[in-house]
Motif scaffolding. Structure first.
Motif: not given
Length: 353
Positions: A15, A39, A42-43, A46
């Motif tokens: 992140e 992670y 998935k991110r 988007k």
């Protein structure tokens, strides 16, 4: 103050990389860092970014090379054997003066070793990231919060000096869940005049290349890089000092070993032993000035490591071998306990009386 979120260290890295402006991630699953890739998978879609699970670690680092050449922020992550596979690409990045962030969440070795936490890649990160004359900035977090903070710092330093930053964490840091305060995204992609972005007939072509067949030219490039490295050693070294002002014994540790050691220092102080802790945050550049300062009063140093003794040589060199340095270590995925470190402190204290 930013609201804190409970996150694994690996998730905090991922992140934080997005917050730092990273929109390209290339990697390959390997324990104990696989959560970073999961992670990002998935991110990234988007937010309009690119996640690609490469066919190999070698492919991943060469994809990093390609994106780094365009001046965009890019990251890969792996664990010990995977980083070894990336070593040629790391050298190519250095030879082309390209910024990138590489994450190594270490496991025990050598070989395939085990999947438990280790610090056995200290030599690899600080001395032998790949072939040739080059350095990487090496950052060693000791909490999930620092996993995030040093990820952002790593990107900033990589851009500032046009070189690779490595986040060197042990497996405990990757798997540990702690509250993390994440900053607001503030990075704005700046145009980099050296990048290969297409000329639009506005400037000469930029060429990204690590090949230099004229010895005099290659020598000049190496000398120029090492002038930059010398400046980094002067200005970018970071460490934490804990109770070092009057210490007779200085414990040195990074990552999870530092957290264990801090408990041992507190216990030793309660028994009347003057002991302090030096926690290098940059393993390169090594915070040599702090060691020289502490060595003016400390009579003994103890290096606490999750390996067979790799940082201990840098501790000796930092104090010009002027004090004895002993080793407190576990290896193969084992972690020393505060009692293990305290026992070493008491032995050193007995020898200093």
């Amino acid at each position: 103050m930013a609201e804190k979120v409970l996150m694994k260290g690996n998730e905090a890295i991922a992140e934080a990389a997005i917050i730092a402006g990273c929109r390209h991630y290339f990697g390959y699953p390997i324990t104990p860092q696989t959560e970073i890739a999961a992670y990002m998978a998935k991110r990234m879609p988007k937010i309009g970014g690119c996640f690609l699970q490469a066919e190999s670690e070698i492919a991943a680092i060469n994809m990093v090379y390609g994106v780094a050449g365009t001046g965009k922020r890019v990251m890969t992550s792996s664990s010990s054997p995977g980083i070894a596979l990336k070593s040629e690409g790391l050298s190519y990045l250095a030879g082309s003066d390209l910024p990138a962030l590489v994450v190594n969440v270490q496991r025990g070795g050598p070989g395939l070793g085990g999947i438990q936490p280790s610090q056995s890649d200290y030599f690899q990160a600080t001395k032998a990231g790949g072939h040739g004359d080059f350095r990487m900035i090496v950052l060693a977090p000791a909490s999930a919060q620092e996993m995030a903070d040093l990820t952002i710092k790593g990107f900033d330093l990589a851009d500032k000096y046009r070189m690779t930053s490595m986040l060197l964490a042990d497996g405990t840091m990757g798997q540990m869940m702690e509250p993390v305060a994440l900053p607001e995204a503030s990075y704005v992609l700046e145009e980099k005049p050296w990048a290969v972005t297409g000329t639009k007939l506005a400037r000469p072509h930029n060429i990204i290349n690590s090949l230099s067949l004229v010895p005099e030219e290659l020598e000049m490039l190496n000398f120029k890089r090492f002038e930059k490295y010398a400046e980094i050693e002067k200005t970018e070294a970071m460490c934490e000092e804990f109770m070092t002002e009057d210490c007779d014994i200085a414990v040195v540790a990074f990552g999870i070993a530092a957290r264990v050691s801090k408990n041992a220092v507190i216990a030793a102080r309660s028994r009347g032993i003057k002991v302090g802790l030096i926690r290098p945050i940059t393993l390169w550049p090594f915070p040599t000035d702090v060691f020289k300062k502490v060595a003016k009063t400390a009579k003994h140093f103890i290096s606490v490591e999750l390996n067979m003794g790799q940082m201990i040589d840098d501790v000796r060199l930092a104090i010009d071998c002027s004090r004895p340095v002993s080793l407190c270590n576990r290896a193969g995925g084992m972690i020393p306990t505060p009692e293990d470190v305290l026992a070493k402190i008491e032995i050193a204290a007995g020898g200093n009386n």
